[in-house]
Design an enzyme around this catalytic site. Structure first.
Site, short mmCIF file in Angstrom:
data_model
loop_
_atom_site.label_atom_id
_atom_site.label_comp_id
_atom_site.label_asym_id
_atom_site.label_seq_id
_atom_site.Cartn_x
_atom_site.Cartn_y
_atom_site.Cartn_z
N ILE A 248 0.87 -1.18 0.00
CA ILE A 248 0.00 0.00 0.00
C ILE A 248 0.90 1.23 0.00
O ILE A 248 1.92 1.27 0.70
CB ILE A 248 -0.96 0.01 1.21
CG1 ILE A 248 -1.92 1.21 1.12
CG2 ILE A 248 -0.21 -0.02 2.52
CD1 ILE A 248 -3.05 1.17 2.14
N LEU A 249 0.55 2.20 -0.84
CA LEU A 249 1.38 3.39 -0.96
C LEU A 249 0.52 4.59 -1.29
O LEU A 249 -0.34 4.52 -2.18
CB LEU A 249 2.43 3.20 -2.06
CG LEU A 249 3.34 4.40 -2.36
CD1 LEU A 249 4.25 4.68 -1.16
CD2 LEU A 249 4.17 4.15 -3.60
N GLN A 255 0.55 12.24 1.26
CA GLN A 255 0.78 11.48 2.49
C GLN A 255 0.43 12.32 3.72
O GLN A 255 0.50 13.53 3.71
CB GLN A 255 2.25 11.03 2.55
CG GLN A 255 2.59 9.99 1.50
CD GLN A 255 4.06 9.63 1.47
OE1 GLN A 255 4.88 10.21 2.18
NE2 GLN A 255 4.42 8.66 0.64
N LYS A 257 -2.44 12.78 5.08
CA LYS A 257 -3.67 13.57 4.91
C LYS A 257 -4.91 12.69 4.95
O LYS A 257 -5.98 13.09 4.51
CB LYS A 257 -3.60 14.36 3.60
CG LYS A 257 -2.50 15.41 3.60
CD LYS A 257 -2.41 16.15 2.29
CE LYS A 257 -1.29 17.19 2.34
NZ LYS A 257 -1.11 17.92 1.08
N GLY A 260 -4.34 7.17 3.25
CA GLY A 260 -3.99 5.79 3.56
C GLY A 260 -5.11 5.12 4.35
O GLY A 260 -5.48 3.98 4.09
N GLU A 282 0.47 -8.16 4.99
CA GLU A 282 1.77 -8.82 4.96
C GLU A 282 2.85 -7.89 5.52
O GLU A 282 3.17 -6.86 4.93
CB GLU A 282 2.13 -9.20 3.52
CG GLU A 282 3.45 -9.93 3.38
CD GLU A 282 3.75 -10.33 1.95
OE1 GLU A 282 4.87 -10.79 1.70
OE2 GLU A 282 2.85 -10.16 1.10
#
Length: 459
Positions: A248-249, A255, A257, A260, A282
């Site tokens: 996940i990115l 980022q 904010k 995610g 994972e």
């Protein structure tokens, strides 16, 4: 017949005539992070200007020489422009000179292709054109994708210190089949640069799915990619499915904010709506695990089937003095509750037990009054995890022995009488073990408090 002979004096016999022997300076090399700068750019005007967003990669060393350095260049500067529109890249390399200082001259092109592969555009002019020719790259992918969520989040709700920093006009889409490979091949450089210890997924395996978080520009209908998640769909005998989040990115400008969290919430909804067995992650990094746990604790607080079991545990903690108990008392949830949580919320047992400790913490009001008892149950659980595993090998020792075979592959094991370690061994290890346990408990208490600070509990 004579021969003409020219006398050659010994150069070392006369100090004034000694030869000066020079040694070239050994090339110490340069680490890639020292000479490489990577900018994420969204317009062609940002290429070559300081307006792009500087990316801080986790580690570039393993893409270069065996020791992670670049050799043979003086005054080396590498600037990489990575398009947030097409995710193609262009590299500008400049240096004062090159020379072999004993370690050769690093093949920069080959090393950079280890990261960017086919996504490198050699000519700057061609790269600039991609901002127009590839402006609909994301749109072409999402045109056939399944929309899962729209406008479900309102700015940051858990993993940022900047609430409502971004508008919530976002969508989560599911990409499966052939488009997965085309899309992911463009995203691999971001994964390698920003996800520590990551490896690309096998896009030829049809069980991989990509979930995109995108935002549509209302003016020109272009789609901007905010983040993505790669999820693997496992078969569970006899006819069930399990989902595992592999990567996940969130793209750097977005980022911290809340995006995610938005992606994780969407995946939870997928797991529930499709009634899979559970959703796992994972090897989550600490920051991801923190956001995941914050979400799950909030979900569990609203899950009535666990409330009775939670109240029983909290009541014990409030009315008993655990320091006077000779044996550790189990404060975990009943098996039936664990199963209810898995079936309904798709939270696996390991994750639920982590959340359970936080739920107990949140239910102790005021906490300071019951802190000693609470720390005791955390300490007992940590000790059981650590010593419980070690006790399985109590009294066993592995020693090196002389052998004609591979020394690293040869060993002998023996077990002392009664399966007990000697008193000398216990004395030597006891102090270290107690200190390690204390540190583990301190770390766990810190994790619990950090999550609890972000959870609002109705009193």
């Amino acid at each position: 017949m004579g021969t003409k002979h020219q006398s050659v004096s010994n150069p070392f016999s006369d100090p004034k005539k000694r030869r000066r022997v020079g040694f070239s300076k050994i090339d110490a090399g340069v680490t890639p992070n020292e000479c490489i700068k990577i900018y994420l750019v969204s317009t062609k005007e940002e290429v070559g200007s300081p307006d792009g967003i500087l990316i801080e990669p986790v580690d570039l060393n393993h893409f270069f020489e065996e020791d992670g350095k670049i050799y043979g260049y003086q005054g080396l500067t590498i600037t990489i422009w990575l398009s947030s529109i097409s995710f193609l890249a262009h590299v500008d390399i400049s240096f004062d000179s090159t020379s072999d200082g004993g370690k050769g001259i690093t093949d920069l092109k080959s090393s950079l292709q280890n990261i960017f592969a086919e996504n490198l555009v050699e000519k700057k002019e061609d790269f600039l054109l991609t901002f127009s020719t590839e402006c609909d790259f994301v749109k072409s992918i999402v045109s056939s994708a399944k929309v899962l969520q729209k406008n479900a989040s309102n700015g940051c709700t858990g993993d940022s210190s900047h609430p409502n920093a971004e508008p919530a006009d976002v969508e989560v889409l599911q990409v499966v089949g052939m488009p997965v490979g085309h899309l992911y091949s463009r995203l691999v450089p971001l994964v390698l640069l920003l996800v520590d210890g990551s490896n690309p997924i096998d896009v030829t395996d049809p069980r991989w799915e990509i979930y995109l978080l995108v935002r549509k520009d209302q003016e020109d209908s272009h789609y901007g990619l905010l983040g993505f998640a790669a999820v693997y769909r496992f078969h569970r005998y006899p006819d069930g499915k399990r989902l595992r989040l592999g990567q996940i990115l969130v793209v750097p400008p977005y980022q911290r904010k809340g995006y995610g969290r938005h992606l994780l919430e969407a995946l939870n909804n997928v797991a529930i709506s499709e009634n899979v067995y559970d959703l796992t992650i994972e090897e989550p990094v600490d920051s991801l695990q923190h956001v995941r746990t914050s979400i799950d604790v909030e979900r569990l607080l609203a899950f009535d089937p666990i409330q009775h079991a939670l109240n029983v545990v909290v009541s014990k903690l409030k009315h008993e003095n655990l320091s006077k108990k000779s044996q550790p008392i189990r404060f975990g949830p009943p098996t039936s509750v664990i199963e209810d949580v898995r079936k309904t919320l798709k939270i696996n047992k390991k994750q639920f037990l982590q959340c359970w400790e936080i739920l107990i913490y949140l239910s102790l009001d005021p906490f300071d009054k019951y802190m000693e008892n609470y720390r005791t149950i955390i300490s007992d659980r940590v000790k059981a995890d650590v010593i419980g595993k070690e006790s399985e090998g109590a009294g066993k020792r592995i020693i090196d022995i002389p052998t004609e075979f591979d020394q690293e592959m040869s060993f002998a094991m023996f077990k002392s009488n009664g399966g007990e370690a000697t008193s000398i061994e216990k004395d030597e290890n006891q102090g270290n073990l107690e200190e390690q346990l204390r540190q583990l408990v301190d770390e766990r208490m810190k994790e619990i408090k950090l999550v609890a600070q972000k959870i609002s509990v109705p009193r």
